[in-house]
Design a protein around this motif. Sequence first.
Motif, short mmCIF file in Angstrom:
data_model
loop_
_atom_site.label_atom_id
_atom_site.label_comp_id
_atom_site.label_asym_id
_atom_site.label_seq_id
_atom_site.Cartn_x
_atom_site.Cartn_y
_atom_site.Cartn_z
N ARG A 1 43.42 24.83 51.03
CA ARG A 1 43.93 26.01 51.74
C ARG A 1 43.52 27.34 51.13
NH1 ARG A 1 50.08 23.86 52.55
NH2 ARG A 1 49.56 22.18 54.00
N ASN A 2 43.17 27.34 49.84
CA ASN A 2 42.89 28.61 49.16
C ASN A 2 41.58 28.58 48.40
OD1 ASN A 2 45.40 30.02 49.83
ND2 ASN A 2 46.36 28.47 48.56
N PHE A 3 40.95 29.74 48.34
CA PHE A 3 39.71 29.97 47.59
C PHE A 3 40.05 30.96 46.48
CE2 PHE A 3 36.16 32.83 46.78
CZ PHE A 3 35.12 31.95 46.52
N TYR A 4 39.51 30.72 45.29
CA TYR A 4 39.75 31.58 44.13
C TYR A 4 38.42 32.00 43.53
CZ TYR A 4 44.28 29.24 44.37
OH TYR A 4 45.49 28.73 44.80
N SER B 1 35.46 40.90 47.00
CA SER B 1 36.40 40.13 46.17
C SER B 1 37.65 40.93 45.82
CB SER B 1 35.72 39.64 44.89
OG SER B 1 35.42 40.71 44.02
N THR B 2 37.56 42.26 45.89
CA THR B 2 38.71 43.12 45.62
C THR B 2 38.92 44.04 46.83
OG1 THR B 2 37.26 44.66 44.46
CG2 THR B 2 38.45 43.07 43.10
N PRO B 3 40.14 44.55 47.01
CA PRO B 3 40.43 45.40 48.16
C PRO B 3 39.63 46.70 48.16
CG PRO B 3 42.46 44.69 47.07
CD PRO B 3 41.32 44.31 46.18
N VAL B 4 39.46 47.28 49.33
CA VAL B 4 38.82 48.58 49.47
C VAL B 4 39.58 49.58 48.61
CG1 VAL B 4 38.28 50.44 51.08
CG2 VAL B 4 37.97 48.06 51.78
N GLY B 5 38.86 50.38 47.85
CA GLY B 5 39.48 51.38 46.99
C GLY B 5 39.71 50.90 45.57
N ALA C 1 46.31 39.52 38.02
CA ALA C 1 45.85 40.07 36.73
C ALA C 1 46.70 39.50 35.61
CB ALA C 1 45.94 41.59 36.74
N SER C 2 46.08 39.40 34.44
CA SER C 2 46.80 38.96 33.25
C SER C 2 46.24 39.72 32.06
CB SER C 2 46.61 37.46 33.03
OG SER C 2 47.10 37.09 31.75
N THR C 3 47.08 40.18 31.20
CA THR C 3 46.60 40.88 30.01
C THR C 3 46.01 39.91 29.00
OG1 THR C 3 48.80 40.74 29.02
CG2 THR C 3 48.28 42.74 30.27
N ASN C 4 46.08 38.61 29.27
CA ASN C 4 45.52 37.62 28.35
C ASN C 4 44.03 37.38 28.55
OD1 ASN C 4 48.04 37.17 27.16
ND2 ASN C 4 48.59 35.71 28.76
N PHE C 5 43.46 37.84 29.67
CA PHE C 5 42.03 37.67 29.92
C PHE C 5 41.27 38.90 29.42
CE2 PHE C 5 43.36 35.21 33.88
CZ PHE C 5 43.15 33.98 33.29
N ASN D 1 34.38 41.09 35.34
CA ASN D 1 34.43 42.38 34.67
C ASN D 1 35.86 42.92 34.54
OD1 ASN D 1 34.67 42.89 37.46
ND2 ASN D 1 33.95 44.98 37.19
N GLN D 2 36.81 42.26 35.19
CA GLN D 2 38.19 42.74 35.18
C GLN D 2 39.16 41.76 34.54
OE1 GLN D 2 39.26 43.37 39.26
NE2 GLN D 2 37.91 45.13 39.50
N GLY D 3 38.76 40.50 34.42
CA GLY D 3 39.69 39.50 33.95
C GLY D 3 40.76 39.21 34.98
N THR D 4 40.44 39.41 36.27
CA THR D 4 41.38 39.13 37.36
C THR D 4 40.87 37.96 38.18
OG1 THR D 4 40.30 40.66 38.90
CG2 THR D 4 42.09 41.55 37.53
#
Length: 167
Positions: free
Chosen positions: A122-125, A102-106, A152-156, A130-133
């Motif tokens: 067209r898109n999957f979300y 779900s997140t990039p390598v690294g 990312a959002s600082t609101n989550f 654990n990150q709020g992303t």
Amino acid sequence: MATGPIVNNSYGQGPLGAYFLSSGILLVTEAVSNALSSYSLSNDGILQVVSGSVPNGYKTACWVVTTRDERFAYTTNTLSGTISTYRIDGSGALTVVGHIASTPVGAPNGLPIDAGVSKDGRNFYTLNGNQGTVSVFNIKDDGSLVRIQVAASTNFPYFGSQGLAVL
């Protein structure tokens, strides 16, 4: 006249997420079996196994959503930080065809939970709880996912973020 409930046992262990296809086929994730099962529904409310506990090789299959044409299903495998792609044939039989983090390598493991597909298909979300992303993927014709971004959002809040509405 209302009747009592009809109890159908899960084929695998830890049934969690469920999704009905327009054909009436029911998809059920199994968090303990780390798998996805499919069932047909008879007129008397009894579920018949089509594909029982098709494992994806990752931990904690939680939620399931399909492409708009219902040819592919995606499970979020929370503890592994991955999304698995399953092909759905005309009878509802399932085959695992791929996986993606779900997140990039690294980057830190995203712990994907809730998921959705855009209205245009067209898109999957997926929400990385654990990150709020939110990880955003393009859906290819073969059902494979290509990561576009991790928004990312600082609101989550980082822990406890739950729920995802996809329009």
